[in-house]
Structures are given as C-alpha cells and as structure tokens.
Design a protein around this motif. Structure first.
Motif, mmCIF file in Angstrom:
data_model
loop_
_atom_site.group_PDB
_atom_site.id
_atom_site.type_symbol
_atom_site.label_atom_id
_atom_site.label_comp_id
_atom_site.label_asym_id
_atom_site.label_seq_id
_atom_site.Cartn_x
_atom_site.Cartn_y
_atom_site.Cartn_z
ATOM 1 N N GLU A 270 -4.305 -6.751 16.930
ATOM 2 C CA GLU A 270 -3.621 -8.012 16.628
ATOM 3 C C GLU A 270 -3.899 -8.463 15.200
ATOM 4 N N GLN A 271 -5.154 -8.329 14.760
ATOM 5 C CA GLN A 271 -5.497 -8.701 13.386
ATOM 6 C C GLN A 271 -4.778 -7.809 12.384
ATOM 7 N N ALA A 272 -4.667 -6.528 12.706
ATOM 8 C CA ALA A 272 -3.958 -5.602 11.812
ATOM 9 C C ALA A 272 -2.477 -5.955 11.727
ATOM 10 N N GLN A 273 -1.883 -6.335 12.858
ATOM 11 C CA GLN A 273 -0.465 -6.697 12.861
ATOM 12 C C GLN A 273 -0.207 -7.941 12.018
ATOM 13 N N GLN A 274 -1.159 -8.869 12.014
ATOM 14 C CA GLN A 274 -1.007 -10.081 11.212
ATOM 15 C C GLN A 274 -1.153 -9.789 9.728
ATOM 16 N N ALA A 275 -2.047 -8.857 9.386
ATOM 17 C CA ALA A 275 -2.342 -8.594 7.976
ATOM 18 C C ALA A 275 -1.365 -7.611 7.339
ATOM 19 N N PHE A 276 -0.870 -6.640 8.114
ATOM 20 C CA PHE A 276 -0.032 -5.582 7.544
ATOM 21 C C PHE A 276 1.448 -5.870 7.790
ATOM 22 N N ASP A 277 2.238 -5.684 6.752
ATOM 23 C CA ASP A 277 3.674 -5.866 6.844
ATOM 24 C C ASP A 277 4.301 -4.591 7.417
ATOM 25 N N GLU A 278 5.100 -4.749 8.466
ATOM 26 C CA GLU A 278 5.663 -3.590 9.160
ATOM 27 C C GLU A 278 6.567 -2.754 8.256
ATOM 28 N N GLU A 279 7.380 -3.423 7.431
ATOM 29 C CA GLU A 279 8.286 -2.709 6.541
ATOM 30 C C GLU A 279 7.507 -1.919 5.492
ATOM 31 N N GLU A 280 6.434 -2.567 4.959
ATOM 32 C CA GLU A 280 5.602 -1.880 3.976
ATOM 33 C C GLU A 280 4.910 -0.668 4.606
ATOM 34 N N ALA A 281 4.452 -0.826 5.846
ATOM 35 C CA ALA A 281 3.781 0.283 6.536
ATOM 36 C C ALA A 281 4.734 1.464 6.700
ATOM 37 N N ARG A 282 6.016 1.170 6.986
ATOM 38 C CA ARG A 282 7.008 2.240 7.140
ATOM 39 C C ARG A 282 7.215 2.969 5.816
ATOM 40 N N LYS A 283 7.282 2.216 4.720
ATOM 41 C CA LYS A 283 7.463 2.822 3.405
ATOM 42 C C LYS A 283 6.276 3.711 3.037
ATOM 43 N N VAL A 284 5.057 3.227 3.365
ATOM 44 C CA VAL A 284 3.857 4.011 3.067
ATOM 45 C C VAL A 284 3.876 5.314 3.855
ATOM 46 N N ALA A 285 4.297 5.249 5.116
ATOM 47 C CA ALA A 285 4.366 6.458 5.942
ATOM 48 C C ALA A 285 5.331 7.474 5.341
ATOM 49 N N ASP B 34 -0.164 2.428 -4.294
ATOM 50 C CA ASP B 34 -0.012 2.207 -2.855
ATOM 51 C C ASP B 34 -1.375 2.023 -2.196
ATOM 52 N N PHE B 35 -2.354 2.802 -2.654
ATOM 53 C CA PHE B 35 -3.710 2.701 -2.113
ATOM 54 C C PHE B 35 -4.279 1.310 -2.383
ATOM 55 N N LEU B 36 -4.019 0.773 -3.574
ATOM 56 C CA LEU B 36 -4.493 -0.567 -3.935
ATOM 57 C C LEU B 36 -3.868 -1.630 -3.019
ATOM 58 N N PRO C 199 -0.292 1.562 -15.203
ATOM 59 C CA PRO C 199 0.640 1.926 -14.127
ATOM 60 C C PRO C 199 0.940 3.413 -14.079
ATOM 61 N N VAL C 200 1.030 4.047 -15.240
ATOM 62 C CA VAL C 200 1.320 5.482 -15.279
ATOM 63 C C VAL C 200 0.158 6.263 -14.678
ATOM 64 N N GLU C 201 -1.068 5.865 -14.995
ATOM 65 C CA GLU C 201 -2.247 6.567 -14.473
ATOM 66 C C GLU C 201 -2.373 6.390 -12.956
ATOM 67 N N ARG C 202 -1.999 5.211 -12.473
ATOM 68 C CA ARG C 202 -2.082 4.985 -11.020
ATOM 69 C C ARG C 202 -1.086 5.871 -10.281
ATOM 70 N N ARG C 203 0.098 6.046 -10.902
ATOM 71 C CA ARG C 203 1.124 6.845 -10.239
ATOM 72 C C ARG C 203 0.854 8.343 -10.345
#
Length: 520
Positions: free
Chosen positions: A309-324, A336-338, A387-391
């Motif tokens: 439940e805490q994870a569902q509140q903190a994590f955005d479902e759409e963002e999680a799909r994009k990360v997957a 993305d890791f940040l 930003p370039v180094e992170r990517r």
C-alpha cells in the motif's frame, strides 16, 4: 517495529523450540504458554489481559485443532496469532463521519502524549482523501500550544481556528463551540479539536474535557496515548473512559524502544478500538491500525500488505510502466535510477520498510547497521553528473569521475562503485523485465523466477526422471545421499510456516540491497 522488538524476539525464540517437535504433549504446551506469559509480562502488558490471553491459548492448544494438525507447532503459532488479533481489537475500525457536515473529532490525552502532532497528521491524511479539515486550538493552558498547532497545521496544509493566544488566556469550551460554528460557515467538512493535557490525571482536566464534549457533541472522541508509558497506560485509559469517555484510541510513538504493553492492553481493557498508530515523527507517519497486521509484525511474520500500500501511494503507475519498458529495451539510465530513488524516499524509512518483510526480526543487527544516508550520497553523486553523463555512463573517463567526486563531496572510488553497481542492477532488472532469472552477485539465481518449463528438461535426465538422484553403487550410501538431496530441495515457508512465501532474507540479501543504494 521497534516498540515490540523485545516481545517479538521472546516469542520467536519460544516458537523456534516447538518447530523441532513432531507431536506436542501437554508439558510442551504448558512450557510454551509459560514462556508466552513471561514475555507478555516483561512487555508491560496488563496482568488481567495476560491471564485471559494465555488461558485461551492453552485451551485451544490442548484441543483437537492441534492434535489433528499435520504440523502442531505451526498450528500453535496460528492460535497465538489469532488470539493476539483479538486482544488488539479484532476487526479494523475506521473513523465514523457524520451524515451532515461537519464531522467533529475531539482529541484527549495526557500532556506530551502527542495530541497536537497527531492533529496535524490526521489533517494531512484527511486532506489527501479529499476532506477540508479545520484545526481548532482549544489547548489554552500549555505554553505555546497554540503556536505549535499553527506550525503543524501549516506543514500539513490545513486551516487553523485560533481566536485566543493561549498561555492561560481564553475559554477552551467557548473556543471549541465557536470553532464548530466557524467550520459550518466556512464549509469545512471535518473539525479537529486539540484539547489541553496535563502531566497526570486530575479532576480539572476531566471537567474541562467533559465540558468541551458536552458543548460540541463530537462524532468521535479519540484518546491519544503514548505507547511508551507501560503499565500506567491502563490506569490512564480507565480514568479518561470514566471521566470523559472516548470512542477510539490512537497509539503514538510506536517507533520508540519501549516494550509495547500499552498497545496490547488498552483495547482489551477499555473495550474501545485502536483506530490509528503513529509510527514516526513525519506528518506522513500515520497508519490506520489493523489488528491482524500488527499481530503479524509482533510474531515476525511480516506485513507485506502495508508495504504494498505504501509503495502504491509513493510510486506513479504510469511512470512504473515506462521504467519497465526502458528496462526491457536496455534504455534504463542513471536519470531513471535517480527518479526511482526519489520515489522510494517518499515511502519513508528504508529500515521500516525492510522490517515489514517476514523473518527480518532475526536480522535486527543488520537492519540496525543499514545506513540510510547512503541513498542521499548516491543521489548527490548522480546530481553532480551532467544530463549527458547520466544518460550514458560509459563516457565517464577519469577526469569526469574526478569532477563528479569533487562536486558531490565523495571520492573517485565512491563514483566508480556507484557506476559498477548501477550496471549490475540494470542488468538484473533487465533480466527480470524479460522474464528471466536474475543472478544476484553472491546469491546466485533467484529461485522461482525462471521461465515456465525451464527446468522440465533437466528433471527428465536419468532413469525414471530422477536426474538429481544419487547413482552410488552402494545401496546404503545411495539411500543416505538421496535423503540428503530431498531435505536440501524441500521448500521452506515464511515466518513460522504461515502463508508460505519463501525463506527469510539472508544477510547476503540485505547486504546486496544496501549495495544497490549506497556503499558496500
């Protein structure tokens, strides 16, 4: 949970001794009940509650439900779990809202029990659920109580009604009555009245609280009690119940290191349900009290549902799909890791989250040594990159790494270790995203995560499908080796065999988790 740490350890040790027994005798049950009684008394649980609890456990443990069980030890743990749920209140009880707004919630309790902080936490939670709470400053005795409520309300984003300065000036009954009228005019649907507390139970406190209750006729009267005050919690709760009466209990400071007897006593003694549990100093650290989940935590069986439940509140479902999708396409970057680190920080303490996993009570020292500041250090290193180094971390040559180390206040070695761990983590997560079996360094493949049918061919090797069976020519040796193979491959259950879900995390698991977010 820190408050129940000692009690949990004692009960865990008691049940561990039962697991070696195939059948329980009356002497075994009596010995177990005796240890449970000692553990509860040491935890400051009220004597009357302990007697009733142990009598029920003994009666059920000697009954047919244990005698006929395939695993008597696990059945005893199940009985203790169910009886713990009962003394903690049984069913979860939620706030009761009025049919016609505003709903009036009055807070009562001793000074220092955490009423004002809880008022802010409750207001923040109600705000997130779409309500418009109004905090009424009716504690006009304690120095700077009105100012404290105003500060807490500002942090929670709530409105305060404070017509009097406090510090001994003003009539709390009139302020409470006027506050409800003000809420009605301004269309606030919930009113939270913060009343005065005292250093001890006295007639003046009770009369003032009773007068406020009579004036505003609240829908809920919540008694806020410090979970760290031990045996005196029962006497205090009884006094408030007789003088003011309350409809529910709030346990504060459950993140402390007290023995937890108040939590196990107050609901049973007063007959009033525990509605909320305050588990930290942040305004977000407020949980609805669920007796079944609390009992599981005490018995070191974990609380996976709350963690989810805490994870569902903190994590955005759409963002999680994009990360997957990025993981599957090998496009997961340090940026993305940040973002994932920042979302994890919203969930609160990493130690608290890990503590909700089954069996983590056996790794108390490792949890204690877990340094949560490493997440902040990891974040500092990534933020020092361009930003370039992170990517594209592959372009990080020696001079770039030196610049990043200086910018984050870390060393080049720290930067090197982060990049190496990120590459390992990304590789593991990519394997999982594609349905494969991750191979964690130092742990080997994670069991149960392979593709369906991946091991079916291996299982057919050898005569009779016994690919893993001994082929020794000595019959006695062959039988012994086969018995050893069967024992080593037997599935293990979670906690004490309740709800089966894999073995408890090992020290290597916890060390690897920390490596992913900080230094090894």
């Amino acid at each position: 949970m820190a408050t129940f740490g000692t009690l949990s350890d004692r009960l865990t040790d008691t049940f561990r001794n039962l697991r070696t027994k195939g059948k329980l005798t009356a002497a075994d049950v009596d010995g177990t009940v005796r240890e449970i009684r000692r553990a509860l008394l040491d935890a400051d649980v009220a004597l009357a509650v302990v007697k009733d609890f142990t009598a029920k456990v003994r009666e059920r443990a000697l009954g047919d439900e244990v005698n006929k069980a395939l695993n008597p030890a696990q059945q005893v743990v199940q009985i203790v779990n169910e009886e713990l749920v009962q003394i903690l209140g049984g069913e979860q009880r939620r706030l009761q809202f009025a049919k016609t707004a505003p709903t009036v919630i009055m807070l009562a309790g001793l000074q220092g029990s955490g009423k004002t902080t809880f008022a802010g936490k409750l207001a923040k939670q109600l705000e997130s659920e779409g309500h418009t709470p109004l905090l009424v400053a009716a504690d006009l005795q304690r120095p700077n109580a009105v100012n404290q409520l105003q500060v807490v309300a500002e942090q929670a984003g709530a409105t305060v009604y404070a017509p009097e300065p406090g510090n001994g000036v003003g009539d709390p009954v009139k302020v409470s009555r006027d506050g409800v009228e003000h809420a009605r005019r301004q269309q606030h649907d919930v009113v939270i009245i913060d009343t005065a507390g005292r250093l001890g139970v006295d007639a003046e406190l009770m009369k003032q609280a009773a007068d406020i209750r009579k004036a505003v006729n609240p829908d809920e009267v919540l008694f806020v009690i410090d979970a760290m005050i031990g045996q005196d919690a029962v006497n205090t709760a009884k006094a408030f119940q007789e003088g003011v009466d309350f409809t529910g209990v709030v346990l504060s400071k459950l993140d402390g290191d007290a023995r937890g007897g108040a939590a196990l006593s107050v609901a049973s003694v007063t007959g009033r349900p525990i509605i909320f549990a305050s588990t930290g100093e942040r305004l977000e650290d407020l949980e609805p009290f669920r007796p079944d989940r609390m009992a599981s935590r005490i018995l070191d069986l974990g609380d996976i549902l709350t963690l989810i439940e805490q994870a569902q509140q903190a994590f955005d479902e759409e963002e999680a799909r994009k990360v997957a999708e990025k993981l599957a396409n090998e496009a997961f970057t340090l940026e993305d890791f940040l973002e994932q680190l920042q979302q994890m920080k919203k969930m609160g303490s990493m130690k608290k989250m890990l503590g909700m996993l089954p069996g983590m009570g056996q790794m108390k020292q490792q949890l204690e040594d877990f340094d949560e500041r490493e997440i902040d250090r990891t974040e500092a290193i990534i933020r020092s990159m361009t930003p370039v180094e992170r990517r594209n971390p592959k372009i990080l040559n020696g001079s770039r790494r030196l610049r990043i180390a200086r910018g984050s206040g870390m060393t080049v070695t720290d930067v090197n270790q982060l990049v190496q761990r990120f590459e390992q983590a990304a590789k593991m997560m990519k394997t999982v995203a594609r349905g494969g079996t991750p191979n964690i360094p130092g742990m080997g493949p994670v069991p149960g995560m392979g593709k369906p049918g991946a091991s079916s061919k291996r299982g057919k090797k050898g005569k009779g499908g016994g690919g893993n069976r001994s082929r020794s020519g000595n019959p006695a040796k062959r039988a012994a080796e086969n018995a050893g193979l069967a024992a080593s491959s037997a599935p293990t259950g979670a906690g004490f065999g309740l709800g089966g879900g894999g073995a408890a995390p090992s020290e290597a698991d916890l060390a690897e988790i920390q490596k992913l977010f900080g230094k090894g």
